[in-house]
Motif scaffolding. Structure first.
Motif, PDB file in Angstrom:
ATOM      1  N   GLU A   1       0.864  -1.173   0.000  1.00  0.00           N
ATOM      2  CA  GLU A   1       0.000   0.000   0.000  1.00  0.00           C
ATOM      3  C   GLU A   1       0.908   1.233   0.000  1.00  0.00           C
ATOM      4  O   GLU A   1       1.881   1.284   0.756  1.00  0.00           O
ATOM      5  N   LEU A   2       0.591   2.199  -0.843  1.00  0.00           N
ATOM      6  CA  LEU A   2       1.445   3.368  -1.033  1.00  0.00           C
ATOM      7  C   LEU A   2       0.595   4.627  -0.955  1.00  0.00           C
ATOM      8  O   LEU A   2      -0.464   4.709  -1.594  1.00  0.00           O
ATOM      9  N   ARG A   3       1.065   5.595  -0.176  1.00  0.00           N
ATOM     10  CA  ARG A   3       0.375   6.885  -0.052  1.00  0.00           C
ATOM     11  C   ARG A   3       1.391   8.009  -0.181  1.00  0.00           C
ATOM     12  O   ARG A   3       2.566   7.832   0.142  1.00  0.00           O
ATOM     13  N   TRP A   4       0.884   9.175  -0.630  1.00  0.00           N
ATOM     14  CA  TRP A   4       1.768  10.332  -0.857  1.00  0.00           C
ATOM     15  C   TRP A   4       1.177  11.573  -0.200  1.00  0.00           C
ATOM     16  O   TRP A   4      -0.020  11.849  -0.334  1.00  0.00           O
ATOM     17  N   PHE A   5       2.033  12.356   0.451  1.00  0.00           N
ATOM     18  CA  PHE A   5       1.613  13.587   1.103  1.00  0.00           C
ATOM     19  C   PHE A   5       2.529  14.739   0.702  1.00  0.00           C
ATOM     20  O   PHE A   5       3.760  14.609   0.764  1.00  0.00           O
ATOM     21  N   THR A   6       1.936  15.862   0.302  1.00  0.00           N
ATOM     22  CA  THR A   6       2.683  17.112   0.204  1.00  0.00           C
ATOM     23  C   THR A   6       2.769  17.688   1.618  1.00  0.00           C
ATOM     24  O   THR A   6       2.185  17.136   2.564  1.00  0.00           O
ATOM     25  N   PRO A   7       3.452  18.812   1.815  1.00  0.00           N
ATOM     26  CA  PRO A   7       3.426  19.434   3.145  1.00  0.00           C
ATOM     27  C   PRO A   7       2.036  19.882   3.586  1.00  0.00           C
ATOM     28  O   PRO A   7       1.824  20.156   4.765  1.00  0.00           O
ATOM     29  N   ALA A   8       1.072  19.914   2.637  1.00  0.00           N
ATOM     30  CA  ALA A   8      -0.257  20.433   2.968  1.00  0.00           C
ATOM     31  C   ALA A   8      -1.368  19.392   2.899  1.00  0.00           C
ATOM     32  O   ALA A   8      -2.310  19.442   3.689  1.00  0.00           O
ATOM     33  N   VAL A   9      -1.290  18.436   1.946  1.00  0.00           N
ATOM     34  CA  VAL A   9      -2.416  17.520   1.712  1.00  0.00           C
ATOM     35  C   VAL A   9      -1.919  16.159   1.242  1.00  0.00           C
ATOM     36  O   VAL A   9      -0.799  16.021   0.735  1.00  0.00           O
ATOM     37  N   GLU A  10      -2.789  15.146   1.390  1.00  0.00           N
ATOM     38  CA  GLU A  10      -2.565  13.866   0.738  1.00  0.00           C
ATOM     39  C   GLU A  10      -3.039  13.970  -0.707  1.00  0.00           C
ATOM     40  O   GLU A  10      -4.064  14.611  -0.996  1.00  0.00           O
ATOM     41  N   VAL A  11      -2.310  13.367  -1.644  1.00  0.00           N
ATOM     42  CA  VAL A  11      -2.655  13.477  -3.061  1.00  0.00           C
ATOM     43  C   VAL A  11      -3.004  12.099  -3.623  1.00  0.00           C
ATOM     44  O   VAL A  11      -2.653  11.061  -3.064  1.00  0.00           O
ATOM     45  N   ASP A  12      -3.705  12.116  -4.759  1.00  0.00           N
ATOM     46  CA  ASP A  12      -4.176  10.875  -5.383  1.00  0.00           C
ATOM     47  C   ASP A  12      -3.100  10.140  -6.162  1.00  0.00           C
ATOM     48  O   ASP A  12      -3.176   8.926  -6.325  1.00  0.00           O
ATOM     49  N   LEU A  13      -2.109  10.888  -6.674  1.00  0.00           N
ATOM     50  CA  LEU A  13      -1.090  10.261  -7.525  1.00  0.00           C
ATOM     51  C   LEU A  13       0.172  11.095  -7.495  1.00  0.00           C
ATOM     52  O   LEU A  13       0.119  12.329  -7.611  1.00  0.00           O
TER      53      LEU A  13
END
Length: 262
Positions: free
Chosen positions: A59-71
């Motif tokens: 399972e893989l997730r991505w976060f910018t400094p502000a929000v979680e993103v879809d891709l």
């Protein structure tokens, strides 16, 4: 005190200080979303990726400094690099379960190749306010997916772009890519995402799920070379097969490894 490994990887480059840096944090189990977001904020990179091993994949997730993103392409590439080159994964293909469905990464010809869903850009009327926010005198065309794609013909204008980020953030899209044909590559681009907390992302793999289909159709080519970035640049190879997918390939380099203490 809980401790977690952290790797910083420069994606879409063969050596450190190029491409796009991403933080990668392997986890045995998911931490609270608030903690994941706080770590990404503390890292202060365009993306922090987290993965957890699940059966035959991750399972893989991505976060910018502000929000979680879809891709996120470059942080997926960075995660695959850590698994293959640092943690010794023996898989022929890494399978990542994400908010954008299953993503696959394999090794091919010295590159890491990511298999992503393609996004076909839809033409829209050029908005003068968008050009003003970008500081562009004009554009050939405007397209939309989850990003705006602004097509210009003079690649020399790409390096000189100095957008008004506050004005760009007013547009209801994930980000804005400005792209042009190139003498050295098939196309070049820059990507701006103030709405998701990233004023400029040096190399945005996910943007090429839209850019590559556009240029493949325009140039009549299925395999394309691309470069993205302003002061900091990275290189990509894009393949657009006739199956609704885009294969985005590049190299990566490990810059840093350390520990997070919570």
């Amino acid at each position: 005190m809980p401790q977690f490994d952290l790797y910083q990887v420069d994606a879409f480059t063969s050596a450190p200080f190029g491409g796009n840096p991403a933080a990668v944090v392997p986890l045995d189990a998911w931490l609270p979303d608030e903690t994941l977001q706080r770590i990404a904020e503390e890292n202060n990179l365009s993306e922090t990726a987290y993965f957890v091993r699940k059966q035959d994949g991750y399972e893989l997730r991505w976060f910018t400094p502000a929000v979680e993103v879809d891709l996120c392409g470059h942080a997926t590439l960075a995660s695959a690099y850590v698994l293959f080159e640092v943690l010794g994964a023996q898989d022929d293909v890494l399978r990542f379960s994400t908010r954008s469905g299953e993503l696959r990464v394999s090794r091919a010809d010295g590159l890491l190749a990511m298999d992503f869903p393609a996004k076909q850009p839809v033409a829209e009327e050029i908005a003068p306010a968008l050009l003003q926010a970008l500081g562009l005198p004009g554009a050939q065309a405007l397209y939309r997916t989850d990003d705006y794609l602004v097509v210009i013909e003079d690649e020399a204008l790409i390096d000189g772009l100095t957008p008004d980020f506050a004005a760009l953030a007013a547009f209801d899209v994930r980000g804005v890519a400005v792209t042009a044909p190139s003498a050295k590559f098939d196309f070049v681009s820059r990507w701006f995402g103030p709405r998701v907390g990233v004023n400029e992302d040096p190399v945005t793999g996910s943007a090429h799920t839209s850019l590559a289909p556009y240029w493949a159709q325009r140039l009549g080519k299925r395999v394309l070379t691309a470069q993205q970035g302003g002061a900091r640049k990275g290189q990509l190879r894009c393949e657009v097969p006739d199956n609704g997918r885009v294969v985005i390939s590049g190299q990566a380099a490990l810059y840093l490894r350390g520990s997070i203490y919570l």
